[in-house]
Write a protein that holds these residues in place. Structure first.
Motif, PDB file in Angstrom:
ATOM      1  N   PHE A  42       0.738  -1.045   0.120  1.00  0.00           N
ATOM      2  CA  PHE A  42      -0.361   0.251   0.150  1.00  0.00           C
ATOM      3  C   PHE A  42       0.640   1.286  -0.180  1.00  0.00           C
ATOM      4  O   PHE A  42       0.240   2.467   0.152  1.00  0.00           O
ATOM      5  CB  PHE A  42      -0.512  -0.079   0.965  1.00  0.00           C
ATOM      6  N   GLY A  43       2.047   0.749   0.245  1.00  0.00           N
ATOM      7  CA  GLY A  43       2.939   2.398  -0.367  1.00  0.00           C
ATOM      8  C   GLY A  43       2.856   3.417   1.014  1.00  0.00           C
ATOM      9  O   GLY A  43       3.209   3.713   1.339  1.00  0.00           O
ATOM     10  N   PHE A  44       2.804   2.006   2.432  1.00  0.00           N
ATOM     11  CA  PHE A  44       3.071   2.501   3.595  1.00  0.00           C
ATOM     12  C   PHE A  44       2.466   4.271   3.539  1.00  0.00           C
ATOM     13  O   PHE A  44       2.540   5.268   3.152  1.00  0.00           O
ATOM     14  CB  PHE A  44       4.342   3.131   4.450  1.00  0.00           C
ATOM     15  N   SER A  45       1.366   3.996   2.842  1.00  0.00           N
ATOM     16  CA  SER A  45       0.380   5.406   2.766  1.00  0.00           C
ATOM     17  C   SER A  45      -0.553   5.757   4.195  1.00  0.00           C
ATOM     18  O   SER A  45      -0.533   5.085   5.156  1.00  0.00           O
ATOM     19  CB  SER A  45      -1.242   5.256   1.673  1.00  0.00           C
ATOM     20  N   ASP A  46      -0.697   6.989   4.214  1.00  0.00           N
ATOM     21  CA  ASP A  46      -1.727   7.237   4.990  1.00  0.00           C
ATOM     22  C   ASP A  46      -3.596   5.901   5.650  1.00  0.00           C
ATOM     23  O   ASP A  46      -3.417   6.325   6.463  1.00  0.00           O
ATOM     24  CB  ASP A  46      -2.390   8.866   5.035  1.00  0.00           C
ATOM     25  N   THR A  47      -3.827   6.127   4.346  1.00  0.00           N
ATOM     26  CA  THR A  47      -5.118   5.548   5.469  1.00  0.00           C
ATOM     27  C   THR A  47      -3.971   3.488   5.930  1.00  0.00           C
ATOM     28  O   THR A  47      -5.102   3.385   6.675  1.00  0.00           O
ATOM     29  CB  THR A  47      -5.721   4.683   4.053  1.00  0.00           C
TER      30      THR A  47
END
Length: 134
Positions: A42-47
């Motif tokens: 998840f690309g270390f996303s905020d979500t």
């Protein structure tokens, strides 16, 4: 009123038992490892971060109340048992029953009395041990 609170007592007892088991810890640790492994996906996303932060916050919030309820019941049961022991002893003072309901200054006075008794007893023990060693 009694039936209404009974469901919460049963729920909190069961949750506390389950929460304290090694398997529950293993599941929680596994979920965190799975969450960590999915970070790159998840690309270390905020979500991605929000999911674990929200989940842990909700669980922590609920567990605080669950632990407090369990501790309150355990403490109350122990106080009742101690009161019964005091009541059943002929030499015990019944005035010590239900001390947890007294104000802080009243408890301090009683504690001071028992601290004085303990100091006197320790002094007597010290005197006895000195005479034995001489």
């Amino acid at each position: 009123m009694r039936k209404k609170s009974r469901w919460f007592t049963l729920l909190s007892q069961r949750c506390a038992k389950v929460a304290g088991k090694p398997g529950t810890f293993a599941v929680a640790a596994g979920i965190l490892v799975l969450w960590g492994v999915t970070g790159p996906l998840f690309g270390f996303s905020d979500t991605w971060q929000l999911v674990v932060n929200t989940g842990t916050t909700i669980i922590t919030f609920l567990m605080v109340f669950l632990i407090q309820n369990t501790q309150n019941r355990d403490t109350e049961a122990m106080q009742i048992k101690l009161d019964e022991l005091i009541k059943s002893s002929r030499t015990a003072r019944n005035s010590l029953l239900d001390l947890e309901e007294l104000e802080e200054d009243e408890l301090d006075q009683i504690r001071s009395h028992y601290e004085e008794l303990a100091d006197k007893a320790r002094g007597a023990i010290g005197k006895r041990s000195k005479t034995k060693t001489q």
